[in-house]
Design a protein around this motif. Sequence first.
Motif, short mmCIF file in Angstrom:
data_model
loop_
_atom_site.label_atom_id
_atom_site.label_comp_id
_atom_site.label_asym_id
_atom_site.label_seq_id
_atom_site.Cartn_x
_atom_site.Cartn_y
_atom_site.Cartn_z
N ARG A 183 0.96 -1.42 0.02
CA ARG A 183 -0.24 -0.09 -0.05
C ARG A 183 0.75 1.22 -0.04
N ALA A 184 2.18 1.17 0.68
CA ALA A 184 2.98 2.48 0.76
C ALA A 184 3.53 2.46 -0.54
N ILE A 185 3.82 1.42 -1.23
CA ILE A 185 4.42 1.64 -2.70
C ILE A 185 3.27 2.35 -3.68
N TRP A 186 2.03 1.94 -3.58
CA TRP A 186 1.00 2.29 -4.43
C TRP A 186 0.53 3.84 -4.13
N ASN A 187 0.73 4.07 -2.80
CA ASN A 187 0.16 5.45 -2.44
C ASN A 187 1.29 6.42 -2.70
N GLU A 204 3.93 6.84 6.71
CA GLU A 204 4.32 5.46 6.64
C GLU A 204 5.29 5.17 5.39
N VAL A 205 5.06 6.10 4.45
CA VAL A 205 6.08 5.79 3.49
C VAL A 205 7.45 5.89 3.58
N LEU A 208 8.60 2.82 5.91
CA LEU A 208 8.25 1.54 5.31
C LEU A 208 9.22 1.47 3.92
N LEU A 209 9.50 2.56 3.25
CA LEU A 209 10.56 2.31 2.07
C LEU A 209 11.68 3.08 2.30
N GLU A 210 12.73 2.30 2.08
CA GLU A 210 14.04 2.87 2.17
C GLU A 210 14.40 3.96 1.15
N ARG A 211 15.56 4.88 1.30
CA ARG A 211 15.80 5.82 0.23
C ARG A 211 15.90 5.16 -0.94
#
Length: 273
Positions: A183-187, A204-205, A208-211
């Motif tokens: 969901r973080a990737i999609w948003n 959350e992006v 959850l998502l590394e640089r």
Amino acid sequence: MALLKTGEQCWSLAELVQAVVLLAHCHALCSFVFGSGADVDPPQTPRVPLGTPPGTPRRRSLDSSCEVACLRERIQKAQEEKERRGERLLNSQNLLYTDVDEEDELVCAADPSRFDSDPAFGYQEFARREEDHFQVFRVQDYSWEDHGFSLANRLYSDIGHLLDDRFRKVAALPSPRGPDLKRAIWNYIHCMFGIRYDDYDYGEVNQLLERGLKLYIKSVTCFPDATKGPLCPLPWAPLKPAEKVHINVLIMEARLQAELLYALRAITQYMIA
């Protein structure tokens, strides 16, 4: 919406929606092809004849009638080709200027820049725009489920069902790292196109998502054609093959839906104006 104005070259709404769907698919597939490396041909392994050990040259014999016939056929074809070359040599002077004109036409046809009315058109950073020119696209005001699906299905028969089935299948795909990351990737992808969800915490992006992963997603999403150049290599190497394919599928479908939302909202506004 200039294409919808009355005239000889006017389009119908159905034709416009069909063109939008095709363009959105083309753009989304570019991201998937470049991001997943599908444009790179796999290395070809040499074919080894059955029963022949690797590295052993295969001996050929001309004793069989089949190979003798093939040899005769090649000799005959070579002779015919020599005769045709002689005929072409005699006619070359008469066709000289015609060939030059045809080459010019081919070069002109192979240059797509003459069809590009805005060469500077490309992705723009939504987050860095001046606030006066940046208007957030809120999914609560116009979403695929509540608005885009019905309009697409109404103007382009059954395409809404086909697209909706795709989006649902992608949403149901098992994520290697859990549904929160998916969901973080999609948003995050939609956020890069100025699309926001009021019920989502965008903190959350970053959690959850590394640089490096964010750079990879942004490169493939916004600049897929530049990812193959030496100046812009893909910066996220630790991805496993399965994770890489999964992320690129998300990028493809999220970008597809983002473009469709903008186009269908514009068509809706035109219809109610």
